[in-house]
Design a protein around this motif. Structure first.
Motif, PDB file in Angstrom:
ATOM      1  N   MET A  69      15.584  72.484  39.953  1.00  0.00           N
ATOM      2  CA  MET A  69      15.318  71.145  40.474  1.00  0.00           C
ATOM      3  C   MET A  69      14.532  71.296  41.785  1.00  0.00           C
ATOM      4  O   MET A  69      15.119  71.546  42.841  1.00  0.00           O
ATOM      5  CB  MET A  69      16.617  70.391  40.717  1.00  0.00           C
TER       6      MET A  69
ATOM      7  N   SER B 134      14.477  66.388  43.982  1.00  0.00           N
ATOM      8  CA  SER B 134      15.834  66.067  44.449  1.00  0.00           C
ATOM      9  C   SER B 134      15.795  65.128  45.647  1.00  0.00           C
ATOM     10  O   SER B 134      16.639  64.226  45.771  1.00  0.00           O
ATOM     11  CB  SER B 134      16.594  67.344  44.802  1.00  0.00           C
TER      12      SER B 134
ATOM     13  N   ILE C  56      21.738  71.101  41.611  1.00  0.00           N
ATOM     14  CA  ILE C  56      21.909  69.654  41.471  1.00  0.00           C
ATOM     15  C   ILE C  56      22.610  69.463  40.144  1.00  0.00           C
ATOM     16  O   ILE C  56      22.088  69.849  39.087  1.00  0.00           O
ATOM     17  CB  ILE C  56      20.563  68.910  41.477  1.00  0.00           C
TER      18      ILE C  56
ATOM     19  N   LEU D 182      24.294  63.225  45.727  1.00  0.00           N
ATOM     20  CA  LEU D 182      22.853  63.026  45.888  1.00  0.00           C
ATOM     21  C   LEU D 182      22.451  61.595  45.546  1.00  0.00           C
ATOM     22  O   LEU D 182      21.646  60.966  46.231  1.00  0.00           O
ATOM     23  CB  LEU D 182      22.099  64.001  44.977  1.00  0.00           C
TER      24      LEU D 182
END
Length: 235
Positions: A19, A24, A147, A197
């Motif tokens: 990622m 992200s 992630i 996130l």
């Protein structure tokens, strides 16, 4: 959030992160991800229009219906501001096929399947596998994933469970996207955990709302979710 570079050396091991940081970081800026299950591709444009007008500009479009892939092109062709993520990538060949669609930013899966993760790496599709246990976190880490999709969030014990399984890995600065059982009622609690996130869920535009064309209610839910996120995380 700590910068996540495409490659980082830990001891003698070079991790190839799946990622990229630019993806992200964009997901984090978006904050809310509306999970969509499109049964009729003709509903793709109005549902996304309602989401955007409500301030939600990221989706996870689930590959669970024949209409899903045609909807990708329709959405990407009309809404450049919508960040398109593709969900339910669980079969061989899906990651490679999805990567070819213009406008697709990332993919996610409900579980951690090494073969799917490796396929996403090979074709260059930014990817977040699903985790629900420490063992799955370790497996995802070994494959370069930091992630992670926490799924099914509420079914596994919710926020307290996520905090517990994240604790042994806290020094690694992992980040999570919880989905499954998230609603307007518990959204704020999840948003307060810094390791999260972004937050995803189908409550904003569920199948029934899409099926009945209730764009006004989808718009209202999008506004409420985005406002809650901004109240806690800032604009």
């Amino acid at each position: 959030m700590k910068q996540l570079h495409n490659n980082e050396t830990i001891g003698d091991i070079t991790m190839n992160y799946i990622m990229p940081s630019k993806i992200s970081e964009e997901i984090e800026r978006k904050g809310i991800i509306a999970v969509l299950e499109i049964e009729d591709e003709n509903t793709a444009i109005p549902v996304v229009q309602a989401l955007i007008e409500g301030g939600v500009t990221a989706i996870e479009l689930a590959l669970r219906t024949p209409a899903a892939e045609p909807a990708i092109s329709l959405i990407a062709g009309k809404f450049s501001e919508m960040m398109i993520g593709i969900g339910t990538i669980i079969e061989s060949g899906q990651a490679e096929r999805i990567k070819k669609y213009p406008g697709v930013s990332f993919g996610v899966a409900p579980g951690t399947n090494p073969a799917i993760i490796k396929e996403a790496q090979q074709c260059g599709l930014p990817f977040a596998p699903g985790i629900a246990t420490p063992t799955e976190i370790e497996l995802a880490l070994s494959l370069g994933c930091r992630i992670l999709k926490f799924f099914p969030a509420e079914g596994m014990g919710g926020l307290s469970f996520l905090k517990s399984i994240d604790a042994p890995f806290r020094h690694l600065d992992l980040h999570y996207i919880p989905l499954g059982g998230i609603s307007q009622e518990n959204l704020a609690a999840y948003a307060k955990m810094e390791q999260i996130l972004a937050i995803g869920g189908s409550w904003i535009a569920n199948k029934e709302l899409i099926r009945t064309g209730n764009w006004k209610e989808i718009n209202r839910r999008a506004k409420a979710a985005q406002q809650t996120w901004k109240n806690i995380r800032g604009s």
